[in-house]
Design an enzyme around this catalytic site. Structure first.
Site, PDB file in Angstrom:
ATOM      1  N   GLU A 145       4.477  28.389  42.662  1.00  0.00           N
ATOM      2  CA  GLU A 145       5.247  28.240  41.415  1.00  0.00           C
ATOM      3  C   GLU A 145       5.566  29.603  40.804  1.00  0.00           C
ATOM      4  O   GLU A 145       6.672  29.827  40.289  1.00  0.00           O
ATOM      5  CB  GLU A 145       4.450  27.384  40.426  1.00  0.00           C
ATOM      6  CG  GLU A 145       5.087  27.184  39.044  1.00  0.00           C
ATOM      7  CD  GLU A 145       6.283  26.225  39.072  1.00  0.00           C
ATOM      8  OE1 GLU A 145       7.272  26.551  39.745  1.00  0.00           O
ATOM      9  OE2 GLU A 145       6.223  25.180  38.410  1.00  0.00           O
ATOM     10  N   THR A 198      14.139  28.676  34.696  1.00  0.00           N
ATOM     11  CA  THR A 198      12.915  28.685  33.885  1.00  0.00           C
ATOM     12  C   THR A 198      12.570  30.099  33.417  1.00  0.00           C
ATOM     13  O   THR A 198      12.205  30.313  32.261  1.00  0.00           O
ATOM     14  CB  THR A 198      11.742  28.114  34.712  1.00  0.00           C
ATOM     15  OG1 THR A 198      12.082  26.780  35.073  1.00  0.00           O
ATOM     16  CG2 THR A 198      10.452  28.102  33.924  1.00  0.00           C
TER      17      THR A 198
HETATM   18  N1  HSE Z   1       6.244  24.608  30.920  1.00  0.00           N
HETATM   19  C1  HSE Z   1       7.299  25.256  31.639  1.00  0.00           C
HETATM   20  C2  HSE Z   1       8.326  25.760  30.662  1.00  0.00           C
HETATM   21  C3  HSE Z   1       7.909  24.272  32.569  1.00  0.00           C
HETATM   22  O1  HSE Z   1       8.693  24.993  29.767  1.00  0.00           O
HETATM   23  O2  HSE Z   1       8.751  26.903  30.758  1.00  0.00           O
HETATM   24  C4  HSE Z   1       9.100  24.788  33.306  1.00  0.00           C
HETATM   25  O3  HSE Z   1       9.689  23.759  34.054  1.00  0.00           O
END
Ligand code: HSE
Length: 324
Positions: A145, A198
């Protein structure tokens, strides 16, 4: 790791090939930024894998994944990085090849990088006799990830690995805990056809937040977890809309956000929010039929706002990554 020459199907004896499903996940769920994720049915990535004598991980990317610009460099591909981490853990002297068929576009908000990472890790484990249980794969999938998102957040990879609704800690080593749901949770999920990476959606977030806002989010998350335990979807729905820290900042990246949220609520949703960093949005509903109706309303609202979208009515996937 190396990408090598293109792989042919007949390079891999059928008997020695494993095929793995890496499921999609919803993360954050409103106030649970980086702390909560949910594995869903219906969308996911497929990875086929077989052993090779040469050490390392070789990858082949499906045509659709290439269109979606999934990383072809094994050092940046989450499936390859996670698989390599498993081989390292096992001390494997042989290598493997992965053929990756993406079902979830990168930058969609439903855990595209996580789906590939867990599928790569699980495939590597299966190919070498499955000596590791899922708990032992937490580090490898977090490593996978991290190459996509730039951080080791576990709220997509851990639900994709274990299935169900998973709470994760923010410290290292990461702790996680499964929250049992007492009854089916009908949901609608849509993917507006825009990409939100992201890494970028994290970069725009404030580094410091007012104490009142932090308390508000902590309180809403606590109520939401209690409501999940109780099967109280009305409270869950209210809580997923209560994030004041992250979602208001990210909503600006998605021109159809307000229209989709309003349409979901008018169609009878109990709550509607971004999934992860978006653009995916999800809603919870009381029944499967209601979730289907809400899905149609959300897709229509996105299209009316000029953004093509596809959607599903779905439920929780309790299995997580699995061979198929
Ligand atoms: N928790 C992460 C974010 C998930 O919101 O950046 C990304 O898919």
């Amino acid at each position: 790791m190396h990408s090598g020459s293109p792989l042919r199907r007949d390079d891999s004896p059928a008997s020695a090939t494993v095929t793995v499903w890496g499921p999609a996940t919803l993360s954050n769920l409103g106030p649970g930024f980086d702390a909560l994720g949910l594995c869903i049915s219906g969308w996911g990535d497929v990875v086929e894998a077989w052993r090779e004598t040469e050490p390392g991980v070789r990858i082949e990317i499906g045509e659709r994944a290439l269109d979606w610009r999934a990383p072809t460099d094994p050092a940046r591909n989450t499936a390859a990085v996670a698989a390599q981490a498993v081989l390292r853990t096992l001390g494997a002297t042989e290598g493997m090849a992965l053929r990756i068929r993406k079902g979830i576009p990168p930058g969609s908000g439903v855990g595209s990088s996580a789906a590939s990472a867990v599928a790569g890790a699980w495939a590597a484990n299966l190919l070498f006799g499955a000596p590791l249980d899922k708990a032992a794969l937490v580090d490898p999938v977090l490593e996978g990830e991290a190459v996509a998102a730039g951080s080791r957040h576990g709220d997509n990879v851990l639900p994709a690995l274990f299935g169900g609704l998973i709470l994760v800690s923010s410290n290292d080593p990461m702790r996680s805990r499964r929250i049992s749901l007492p009854r089916a949770l009908p949901m609608a999920v849509i993917l507006p056809n825009v990409q939100v990476l992201t890494r970028q959606a994290r970069a725009i977030l404030p580094k410091h937040v007012p104490l009142d806002d932090a308390v508000h989010n902590a309180s809403e998350l606590a109520f939401m977890i209690d409501a999940f335990h109780a099967g109280d979807w009305e409270t869950v729905g209210r809580c997923i809309m209560a994030d004041v820290l992250v979602e208001p900042v990210r909503a600006k990246l998605l021109p159809c956000y307000d229209a989709v949220r309003s349409a979901a609520m008018e169609a009878g949703a109990l709550g509607c929010a971004l999934s992860g960093s978006g653009p995916a949005m999800f809603a919870v509903a009381e029944t499967r039929a209601a979730a289907e109706h809400v899905r149609d309303a959300m897709v229509s609202a996105s299209r009316s706002a000029g953004i093509e979208a596809r959607g599903i009515a779905t439920e929780v996937n309790d299995e997580g990554v699995q061979s198929i």
